[in-house]
Design a protein around this motif. Structure first.
Motif, short mmCIF file in Angstrom:
data_model
loop_
_atom_site.label_atom_id
_atom_site.label_comp_id
_atom_site.label_asym_id
_atom_site.label_seq_id
_atom_site.Cartn_x
_atom_site.Cartn_y
_atom_site.Cartn_z
N LEU A 1 0.83 -1.21 0.00
CA LEU A 1 0.00 0.00 0.00
C LEU A 1 0.86 1.26 0.00
CD1 LEU A 1 -3.12 0.67 0.27
CD2 LEU A 1 -2.62 1.09 2.67
N VAL A 2 1.96 1.26 0.76
CA VAL A 2 2.80 2.46 0.83
C VAL A 2 4.03 2.35 -0.08
CG1 VAL A 2 2.04 3.04 3.17
CG2 VAL A 2 4.10 1.64 2.87
N GLU A 3 4.01 1.33 -0.95
CA GLU A 3 5.06 1.14 -1.96
C GLU A 3 6.47 1.12 -1.37
OE1 GLU A 3 4.76 2.71 -5.77
OE2 GLU A 3 2.64 3.13 -5.64
N LEU A 4 6.65 0.27 -0.37
CA LEU A 4 7.99 0.12 0.21
C LEU A 4 8.51 -1.31 -0.02
CD1 LEU A 4 7.91 2.12 3.59
CD2 LEU A 4 9.24 2.65 1.54
N GLY A 5 7.96 -1.97 -1.05
CA GLY A 5 8.35 -3.36 -1.32
C GLY A 5 9.85 -3.57 -1.42
N GLU A 6 10.53 -2.64 -2.09
CA GLU A 6 11.99 -2.80 -2.28
C GLU A 6 12.75 -2.57 -0.97
OE1 GLU A 6 13.50 -0.32 -5.36
OE2 GLU A 6 12.10 -1.14 -6.84
N LYS A 7 12.10 -1.96 0.00
CA LYS A 7 12.77 -1.64 1.26
C LYS A 7 12.30 -2.55 2.39
CE LYS A 7 14.84 1.81 -0.64
NZ LYS A 7 16.30 1.81 -0.83
N ARG A 8 11.59 -3.60 2.02
CA ARG A 8 10.98 -4.48 3.01
C ARG A 8 11.95 -4.88 4.12
NH1 ARG A 8 9.40 -9.25 4.76
NH2 ARG A 8 7.18 -9.72 4.74
N ASN A 9 13.17 -5.29 3.74
CA ASN A 9 14.13 -5.80 4.72
C ASN A 9 15.27 -4.82 5.02
OD1 ASN A 9 12.73 -8.30 4.97
ND2 ASN A 9 13.51 -8.84 2.94
N VAL A 10 15.00 -3.55 4.76
CA VAL A 10 16.00 -2.51 5.04
C VAL A 10 15.70 -1.89 6.40
CG1 VAL A 10 16.81 -0.23 4.28
CG2 VAL A 10 16.35 -2.03 2.59
N ARG A 11 16.77 -1.65 7.18
CA ARG A 11 16.57 -1.03 8.50
C ARG A 11 16.12 0.42 8.34
NH1 ARG A 11 18.79 -4.81 11.74
NH2 ARG A 11 20.53 -5.93 10.83
N ALA A 12 15.27 0.86 9.29
CA ALA A 12 14.65 2.19 9.19
C ALA A 12 15.69 3.30 9.08
CB ALA A 12 13.72 2.44 10.37
N ARG A 13 16.88 3.07 9.69
CA ARG A 13 17.89 4.14 9.67
C ARG A 13 18.42 4.41 8.26
NH1 ARG A 13 21.79 0.51 12.33
NH2 ARG A 13 21.19 1.47 14.28
N TYR A 14 18.21 3.46 7.35
CA TYR A 14 18.70 3.65 5.98
C TYR A 14 17.61 4.14 5.02
CZ TYR A 14 22.64 1.09 7.89
OH TYR A 14 23.68 0.71 8.69
N LEU A 15 16.45 4.49 5.54
CA LEU A 15 15.38 5.00 4.68
C LEU A 15 15.54 6.51 4.50
CD1 LEU A 15 12.21 3.18 6.12
CD2 LEU A 15 13.61 2.51 4.17
N SER A 16 15.10 7.01 3.35
CA SER A 16 15.11 8.47 3.14
C SER A 16 13.96 9.07 3.95
CB SER A 16 14.90 8.78 1.66
OG SER A 16 13.56 8.51 1.30
N GLY A 17 13.96 10.41 4.03
CA GLY A 17 12.91 11.10 4.80
C GLY A 17 11.52 10.74 4.30
N GLY A 18 11.35 10.76 2.98
CA GLY A 18 10.04 10.46 2.39
C GLY A 18 9.64 9.01 2.63
N GLN A 19 10.63 8.10 2.55
CA GLN A 19 10.33 6.68 2.78
C GLN A 19 9.94 6.44 4.25
OE1 GLN A 19 14.06 5.21 1.40
NE2 GLN A 19 13.39 5.05 -0.74
N LEU A 20 10.60 7.18 5.16
CA LEU A 20 10.24 7.06 6.59
C LEU A 20 8.81 7.50 6.84
CD1 LEU A 20 13.17 8.32 8.87
CD2 LEU A 20 11.95 6.14 9.01
N ARG A 21 8.40 8.59 6.14
CA ARG A 21 7.02 9.07 6.31
C ARG A 21 6.04 8.02 5.78
NH1 ARG A 21 5.34 11.71 9.30
NH2 ARG A 21 4.04 13.23 8.27
#
Ligand code: ATP
Length: 320
Positions: free
Chosen positions: A125-145
């Motif tokens: 739903l929030v289109e984070l499929g590619e980041k599924r197994n990435v730690r939150a600290r490595y997400l961009s600001g927009g991805q964190l939101r």
């Protein structure tokens, strides 16, 4: 099946003469409104208007000084679990554990709810499929939101509070977030949105309330707020050097004037006025430049409403 005591009919939110004082400061001064189920309701207002105070009272984080508040039929001041189960909150600042992955965080937050949406469905739903197994600290600001949005939805809430949900998003991600938010309403969810972006309010909101100095000064559909739909349309164009304002034909208009090197025609009959201008131009072989017809924007109306209050004109409630 888990039963809750939240109402399933009637308004999602009802507020009557709500007041909140912090010592001498009257942050909310007698605010009343209703939010219907399935609608996106947007609260706008300048800094310090009392938006956060109002929202936090509805979320159950702050006590009110006076007045009535009902959220899904319950008093938020009593902080019932049944209510917390049915309400999702997405704050501006997320406090997620950054050493956990996207999937782990959604899984962990889901454990707080008896009813929950599947992890993979939320990630999609929030289109984070590619980041599924990435730690939150490595997400961009927009991805964190976007992760915050997924966490707000994890308990499959009936009512979602969103505080400036697209701050830091790139234009594509904003459009995507808007479409996600609208799709929640198609599922019957209610969204209470606070934002400083007028285009976001225009795009998403069924109704908008403008708050200023602790009061609601206008409430209505974005296209009608403050009598927006009754305002004259604005026709703008430029004339070649050899033509002047006086050469134009008679027009059904309130006013015609020059705005820099552009002609501005204010009219409540934009179709007839535009037709006369273009017919005249074609007959006289006049090349009109940058021709446009527009209504005042939500931002124009918002600035007008909030400016007039700041200039100490009497606050008028415009209910549409
Ligand atoms: P912004 O857009 O800047 O977030 P807002 O519309 O959310 O503003 P509030 O945060 O509700 O405004 O603040 C309304 C008023 O209440 C402001 O004058 C603010 O200084 C005051 N205020 C808010 N919280 C407190 C507090 N805990 N103690 C004292 N005053 C407060």
């Amino acid at each position: 099946m888990t039963t809750t005591h939240t109402q399933t009919d009637g308004p999602a939110i009802e507020v009557r003469d709500l007041r909140k004082s912090y010592g001498e400061v009257e942050a909310v001064r007698g605010v009343s409104f209703e939010v219907m189920r399935g609608e996106v309701f947007c609260l706008l207002g300048p800094n310090g208007a009392g938006k956060t105070t109002t929202v936090e009272i509805l979320e159950g984080y702050r006590d009110r000084t006076a007045g009535e508040a009902r959220v899904l039929g319950m008093d938020p001041a009593h902080g019932q679990r049944a209510l917390r189960e049915r309400v999702g909150i997405v704050l501006q600042q997320s406090g997620v554990q950054t050493d956990l992955t996207v999937a782990e965080l959604i899984e962990m937050y889901g454990r707080y709810y008896s009813r929950r949406r599947p992890v993979d469905e939320l990630i999609e739903l929030v289109e984070l499929g590619e980041k599924r197994n990435v730690r939150a600290r490595y997400l961009s600001g927009g991805q964190l939101r976007r992760l915050d949005l997924a966490l707000g939805l994890v308990g499959d809430p009936d009512l979602l509070f969103l505080d400036e949900p697209t701050t830091g998003f790139d234009p594509g991600a904003r459009r995507q977030a808007w479409s996600t938010i609208r799709s929640l309403c198609d599922l019957g969810k209610t969204v209470f949105l606070t934002t400083h972006y007028m285009d976001e309010a225009q795009h998403l909101a069924n109704r908008v309330a403008v708050m200023n100095a602790g009061q609601i000064i206008a409430i209505g559909r974005p296209e009608e707020l403050g009598g927006r739909d009754l305002r004259p349309a604005e026709i703008r164009f430029s004339l070649p050097d050899e033509w002047s304002l006086g050469d134009l034909p008679d027009l059904p208009c309130e006013r015609r004037t020059l705005e820099g090197d552009r002609v501005l025609v204010l009219t409540k009959e934009p179709v007839a006025a535009a037709q006369r201008i273009t017919t005249w131009a074609l007959e006289h072989d006049v090349d009109l430049g940058h021709f446009s017809v527009s209504q005042p924007t939500l931002e124009d109306i918002y600035l007008e409403l909030t400016r007039s209050v700041q200039e100490n004109e009497p606050a008028q409630e415009v209910v549409r």
